[in-house]
Motif scaffolding. Structure first.
Motif, PDB file in Angstrom:
ATOM      1  N   GLY A 591      22.468   6.222  -2.357  1.00 26.80           N
ATOM      2  CA  GLY A 591      21.353   6.023  -1.450  1.00 26.80           C
ATOM      3  C   GLY A 591      20.742   4.642  -1.575  1.00 26.80           C
ATOM      4  N   VAL A 592      20.124   4.207  -0.486  1.00 22.35           N
ATOM      5  CA  VAL A 592      19.398   2.933  -0.446  1.00 22.35           C
ATOM      6  C   VAL A 592      17.981   3.211   0.040  1.00 22.35           C
ATOM      7  N   ILE A 593      16.982   2.810  -0.743  1.00 16.02           N
ATOM      8  CA  ILE A 593      15.589   3.034  -0.367  1.00 16.02           C
ATOM      9  C   ILE A 593      14.921   1.712  -0.005  1.00 16.02           C
ATOM     10  N   LYS A 594      13.816   1.825   0.712  1.00 13.19           N
ATOM     11  CA  LYS A 594      13.017   0.645   1.000  1.00 13.19           C
ATOM     12  C   LYS A 594      12.451   0.103  -0.310  1.00 13.19           C
ATOM     13  N   ASP A 595      12.237  -1.196  -0.338  1.00 15.82           N
ATOM     14  CA  ASP A 595      11.720  -1.836  -1.544  1.00 15.82           C
ATOM     15  C   ASP A 595      10.392  -1.209  -1.970  1.00 15.82           C
ATOM     16  N   MET A 596      10.336  -0.796  -3.245  1.00 20.99           N
ATOM     17  CA  MET A 596       9.102  -0.266  -3.822  1.00 20.99           C
ATOM     18  C   MET A 596       8.386  -1.376  -4.591  1.00 20.99           C
ATOM     19  N   VAL A 597       7.085  -1.522  -4.354  1.00 19.93           N
ATOM     20  CA  VAL A 597       6.293  -2.527  -5.066  1.00 19.93           C
ATOM     21  C   VAL A 597       5.883  -1.928  -6.411  1.00 19.93           C
ATOM     22  N   MET A 598       6.673  -2.221  -7.445  1.00 18.85           N
ATOM     23  CA  MET A 598       6.400  -1.682  -8.775  1.00 18.85           C
ATOM     24  C   MET A 598       5.773  -2.725  -9.692  1.00 18.85           C
ATOM     25  N   GLN A 599       5.881  -3.978  -9.328  1.00 16.32           N
ATOM     26  CA  GLN A 599       5.321  -5.049 -10.156  1.00 16.32           C
ATOM     27  C   GLN A 599       4.226  -5.763  -9.362  1.00 16.32           C
ATOM     28  N   SER A 600       4.192  -7.080  -9.392  1.00 20.35           N
ATOM     29  CA  SER A 600       3.125  -7.798  -8.702  1.00 20.35           C
ATOM     30  C   SER A 600       3.263  -7.649  -7.185  1.00 20.35           C
ATOM     31  N   PRO A 601       2.198  -7.237  -6.502  1.00 17.14           N
ATOM     32  CA  PRO A 601       2.260  -7.116  -5.038  1.00 17.14           C
ATOM     33  C   PRO A 601       2.288  -8.467  -4.341  1.00 17.14           C
ATOM     34  N   TYR A 602       2.137  -9.552  -5.116  1.00 17.72           N
ATOM     35  CA  TYR A 602       2.147 -10.902  -4.531  1.00 17.72           C
ATOM     36  C   TYR A 602       3.526 -11.554  -4.623  1.00 17.72           C
ATOM     37  N   GLN A 603       4.474 -10.884  -5.315  1.00 23.07           N
ATOM     38  CA  GLN A 603       5.792 -11.465  -5.512  1.00 23.07           C
ATOM     39  C   GLN A 603       6.846 -10.633  -4.785  1.00 23.07           C
ATOM     40  N   GLU A 604       8.018 -11.227  -4.634  1.00 25.59           N
ATOM     41  CA  GLU A 604       9.122 -10.508  -4.008  1.00 25.59           C
ATOM     42  C   GLU A 604       9.576  -9.357  -4.911  1.00 25.59           C
ATOM     43  N   VAL A 605      10.018  -8.272  -4.295  1.00 25.63           N
ATOM     44  CA  VAL A 605      10.508  -7.119  -5.053  1.00 25.63           C
ATOM     45  C   VAL A 605      11.849  -7.474  -5.679  1.00 25.63           C
ATOM     46  N   GLN A 606      12.021  -7.122  -6.953  1.00 27.01           N
ATOM     47  CA  GLN A 606      13.267  -7.407  -7.647  1.00 27.01           C
ATOM     48  C   GLN A 606      14.352  -6.385  -7.267  1.00 27.01           C
ATOM     49  N   PRO A 607      15.627  -6.782  -7.329  1.00 26.87           N
ATOM     50  CA  PRO A 607      16.711  -5.803  -7.162  1.00 26.87           C
ATOM     51  C   PRO A 607      16.560  -4.714  -8.212  1.00 26.87           C
ATOM     52  N   SER A 608      16.503  -3.459  -7.788  1.00 23.63           N
ATOM     53  CA  SER A 608      16.213  -2.353  -8.709  1.00 23.63           C
ATOM     54  C   SER A 608      17.151  -1.188  -8.479  1.00 23.63           C
ATOM     55  N   MET A 609      17.325  -0.382  -9.550  1.00 27.28           N
ATOM     56  CA  MET A 609      18.205   0.780  -9.491  1.00 27.28           C
ATOM     57  C   MET A 609      17.507   1.966 -10.146  1.00 27.28           C
ATOM     58  N   PHE A 610      17.888   3.151  -9.700  1.00 30.42           N
ATOM     59  CA  PHE A 610      17.373   4.395 -10.273  1.00 30.42           C
ATOM     60  C   PHE A 610      18.568   5.293 -10.602  1.00 30.42           C
ATOM     61  N   HIS A 611      18.492   5.941 -11.765  1.00 27.32           N
ATOM     62  CA  HIS A 611      19.582   6.839 -12.150  1.00 27.32           C
ATOM     63  C   HIS A 611      18.993   8.073 -12.824  1.00 27.32           C
ATOM     64  N   LEU A 612      19.757   9.155 -12.795  1.00 25.63           N
ATOM     65  CA  LEU A 612      19.324  10.401 -13.424  1.00 25.63           C
ATOM     66  C   LEU A 612      19.517  10.329 -14.929  1.00 25.63           C
ATOM     67  N   SER A 613      18.570  10.931 -15.643  1.00 25.40           N
ATOM     68  CA  SER A 613      18.679  10.965 -17.095  1.00 25.40           C
ATOM     69  C   SER A 613      17.932  12.174 -17.627  1.00 25.40           C
ATOM     70  N   GLY A 614      18.532  12.846 -18.578  1.00 29.59           N
ATOM     71  CA  GLY A 614      17.873  13.985 -19.197  1.00 29.59           C
ATOM     72  C   GLY A 614      16.779  13.586 -20.169  1.00 29.59           C
TER      73      GLY A 614
END
Length: 795
Positions: A591-614
């Motif tokens: 899947g591909v999601i829209k960029d989530m603002v997880m860090q500074s809202p004034y900077q570009e969103v970094q390339p990010s990944m999410f994976h399942l983990s127990g």
């Protein structure tokens, strides 16, 4: 003679009550604002000076090439501490490894509270020169020990002696209190460090750390040092530059080209920003900005004093003429006017102290500080005395030399005006006042608009009704399905998920990534968040392509969901189904999601990944049921959590509030700028008020003649106001390019920024002209309403 000067000065001040009130008000506001700014700057410049070894302490940082740019980070590999001690030991007095400041549950008897603390190596207490109230600085030598702050000791033990009392950390580590240290001031880096625990305790409690003792590729810890007494910080920084690179040559980590350096403690606060591997300022820019603001505001108040004093000059010209006629020297008149000025400054200073004392609670809340007037500091009073003397001389200089220069023959005949340029100095001063004020207004507007622009930026998920909780132990994780079912059954939530990071932070980065057509020499380090299957449904992330994680697909254990920035960086045309190798293990993109603002809202969103983990159990995120009141829902959630995790206090935070805190610094600066701009405009208006009074007195006969010839009140108002409007227009012409230059430069520090729109300048201009006309209308209308018979008679 001095007694006579004071007596005459006092009589003049009492006689002209309105003039005195306006002068004292303007000066006191200007002085109060200058003192408040001075206290703020003092607090900023004294940051971290609480520590005795302030000049010799540093943290080891590294520059790495990640994703095509040089990034600076404080995290270091575990073996670095031993390497510095063994290979560079003569240059250091102390080297200590540490964790970041984390929230932990401290338990004593039935008291369970979450408190921030750090795991340090034993020598850290000496390095930080903690002020011990009980115990000694050697309190961390026992791995099962803890040192607590005075406030924590009071909370848990009251007035009892806490030494040798047993506590628990996160309900699993039993420790003995071996020391109590003084709470550190708010303007210190470790102000929130409410407890210190031994580094060895952290190592013993986390067996996975044994595998990192010789691992140079994972940077997850902090390293603090105190250089030797005779060592030079810059030289030592240069010596350790290649300490990590020498250990990773030939491996994948060497692609990042890691270079170490020392960041001195005295720069941690004021010079905390880095760009392309070098210091790029920080809070120091606001120190300079507010320092200049304080100076200019004080100058505005002094300018007002000059203008208001000269506006009253027509009432005192005959006094000057008579004094000169009976033998007074010009030097005596100058002293007289300076005495009046200094007397008024003393009154203003007393009132300013009162205003500062009353304003400090508001300013502390606004600036998130704990400032106070330095009543017992000799330096403070020395500065105040010099400050008052300088202000008195500066504020009284123009009226003293101007009024004392009148010729007795001319002033006694009523011929005071001495040429076409008599009003020029005062007009120049008014232009300077409003140039500064308009620049501040525009700057405040731009800061506010930038904040709003970033706030309105799409976050990529739904923040409303989302709460986040940090888990100190694995109790909830072990019973997660049961907890989830209980909460869903209660109707308090619509979904719940676990993750390794909150939605507003990035806790982990990953290198060792490979994909088709990747540059083999490129070093990458992406945010890589471990989540549970319902994470996306809980936070409401938005898909551009593909699907969410699903327990129906067993292959999702080796799947990635990536954001738009990752797709762009990796160059995927059709990302769904693409393979990404992570540390030799192949993952496929689902899947591909829209960029989530997880860090500074004034900077570009970094390339990010999410994976399942127990093991994604550090953060629990819950979506509240909008059909139920928040208080009722939280009470039900608390009830369930207390059943399955009784060892941890129930504490939560709303995600939208976490997100709002990202704007904290800019918002505080914007609010402070707004206060300063408002006061600058107020002081400038007082100057205009005085100028209008002066002009009206100068043109009283002209107004009388015009009224006799048929001029209406509106005509006269327009005539008198036009002069002031012209001065403000000149100020606008000066301030607009200045404001554009400074604010354009300020905005360059943000990648995601608002544009400098023309309407900001237009709005500032219209508001300033409107305020000007409203300010001068009192005197202009008053002068236009005077009976011409009174204004034209000579006696």
């Amino acid at each position: 003679m001095i007694k006579n000067y004071l007596k005459i000065a006092w009589r003049n001040l009492v006689k002209n009550k309105t003039h005195t009130f306006i002068n004292v008000a303007g000066l006191s506001v200007g002085m109060a604002l200058a003192m408040l700014i001075g206290l703020w700057i003092w607090d900023e410049l004294s940051y971290n000076k609480y520590y005795d070894n302030y000049d010799h302490i540093a943290r080891v940082m590294q520059n790495q090439t990640n994703n095509g740019e040089i990034q600076t980070m404080p995290n270091e590999p575990l073996p670095l501490g031993n390497e510095l001690r063994s290979s560079y030991g003569s240059n250091f007095k102390y080297v200590t490894m540490a964790t970041g400041a984390g929230i932990h549950t401290l338990t004593y008897n039935n008291i369970k509270l979450n408190r921030p603390g750090i795991f340090f190596e034993p020598q850290a207490t000496h390095m930080l020169s903690l002020k011990m109230l009980h115990g000694t600085l050697n309190g961390l030598t026992d791995p099962a020990s803890i040192m607590i702050s005075a406030s924590v000791a009071t909370t848990y033990f009251g007035n009892a002696d806490p030494i040798n009392k047993m506590m628990k950390i996160d309900d699993k580590q039993v420790v003995k209190v071996t020391g109590v240290y003084e709470d550190q001031p708010a303007n210190s880096y470790f102000a929130d460090m409410t407890f210190v625990a031994p580094w060895q305790l952290y190592v013993n409690s986390n067996p996975w750390m044994n595998g990192l003792k010789n691992e140079w590729g994972r940077s997850a810890f902090l390293t603090y040092v105190q250089i030797a007494d005779n060592a030079d910080m810059n030289k030592v920084s240069g010596l350790i530059k290649d300490a990590k690179m020498n250990k990773v040559i030939g491996g994948d980590e060497s692609k990042h080209n890691p270079r170490l350096f020392l960041h001195p403690m005295k720069q941690w606060h004021l010079y905390a920003n880095f760009k392309n591997g070098v210091v790029d300022g920080g809070t120091i820019k606001y120190v300079w900005l507010f320092g200049l603001t304080g100076i200019f505001v004080l100058l505005l108040a002094c300018i007002n004093f000059m203008n208001l004093s000269t506006a009253q000059s027509t009432r005192r010209v005959k006094e000057v003429g008579i004094r000169k006629a009976v033998g007074s020297k010009r030097s005596q008149l100058i002293v007289q006017f300076f005495v009046e000025s200094l007397l008024m400054v003393c009154f203003s200073f007393i009132l300013a102290l009162v205003l500062v004392q009353l304003s400090l609670p508001f300013l502390n809340q606004l600036a998130d500080k704990k400032m106070f007037i330095l009543w017992y500091n000799p330096l403070f009073w020395g500065i105040c005395i010099c400050f008052n003397f300088f202000t008195g001389l500066l504020a009284g200089s123009y009226p003293a030399f101007y009024l004392s220069s009148f010729k007795p023959v001319k002033v006694l005949k009523g011929a005071m005006n001495a040429g076409r340029f008599t009003l020029l100095p005062r007009r120049v001063l008014v232009i300077l006042q409003f140039s500064f004020s308009v620049t501040l207004i525009i700057g405040t507007t731009v800061v506010y608009r930038q904040i709003q622009y970033a706030k309105e930026r799409p976050a990529g998920y739904n923040k409303a009704g989302l709460i986040s909780m940090r888990m100190m132990n694995g109790a909830v994780h072990e019973h997660f399905d049961v907890v989830k079912n209980e909460l869903l059954k209660s109707g308090a939530i619509t979904n719940i998920a676990e993750s390794g990071s909150t939605t507003t932070t990035v806790g982990t980065y990953s290198g060792g990534l490979e994909w088709v057509n990747k540059d083999p020499n490129a070093a990458v380090d992406f945010p890589n968040i471990d989540v549970s299957p319902d994470y996306g449904k809980t936070i409401g992330w938005q898909f551009k392509a593909g699907r969410d994680f699903s327990q129906a697909f067993k292959t999702d254990s080796l799947a990635f969901i990536i954001n738009e920035a990752a797709v762009k960086y990796m160059g995927f045309k059709k990302p769904i189904g693409e393979n990404i190798t992570w540390n030799g293990v192949s993952f496929h993109v689902v899947g591909v999601i829209k960029d989530m603002v997880m860090q500074s809202p004034y900077q570009e969103v970094q390339p990010s990944m999410f994976h399942l983990s127990g093991d994604a159990s550090r953060i629990v995120t819950i979506r509240l049921n909008p059909a139920m009141g928040a208080n009722e829902a939280l009470n039900k959630i608390e009830h369930v959590f207390k059943i399955y995790n009784p060892a941890q206090p129930f504490e939560y935070s709303f995600v939208d509030e976490q997100y709002a805190r990202k704007f904290g610094e800019e918002q505080r600066i914007g609010q402070l700028s707004a206060v300063f701009a408002s006061l600058a405009v107020l002081i400038s208006c007082l100057g205009l008020f005085g100028m209008a009074a002066f002009m009206a007195e100068q043109r009283v006969k002209e107004i009388g003649v015009r009224k006799i010839l048929g001029a209406s009140i509106f005509n006269l108002w327009s005539l008198l106001s036009a002069d002031f409007a012209m001065l403000v227009m000149i100020a606008l012409v000066i301030s607009f390019p200045l404001a554009y230059y400074f604010m354009h430069s300020w905005l360059q520090g943000y990648q995601y920024k608002a544009e400098l729109s023309w309407w900001i300048f237009a709005l500032a201009g219209v508001c300033t002209i409107t305020i000007t006309l409203l300010t001068v209308s009192f005197h202009t209308v008053k002068a236009a309403l005077v009976n011409p018979v009174k204004s034209l008679r000579s006696e």
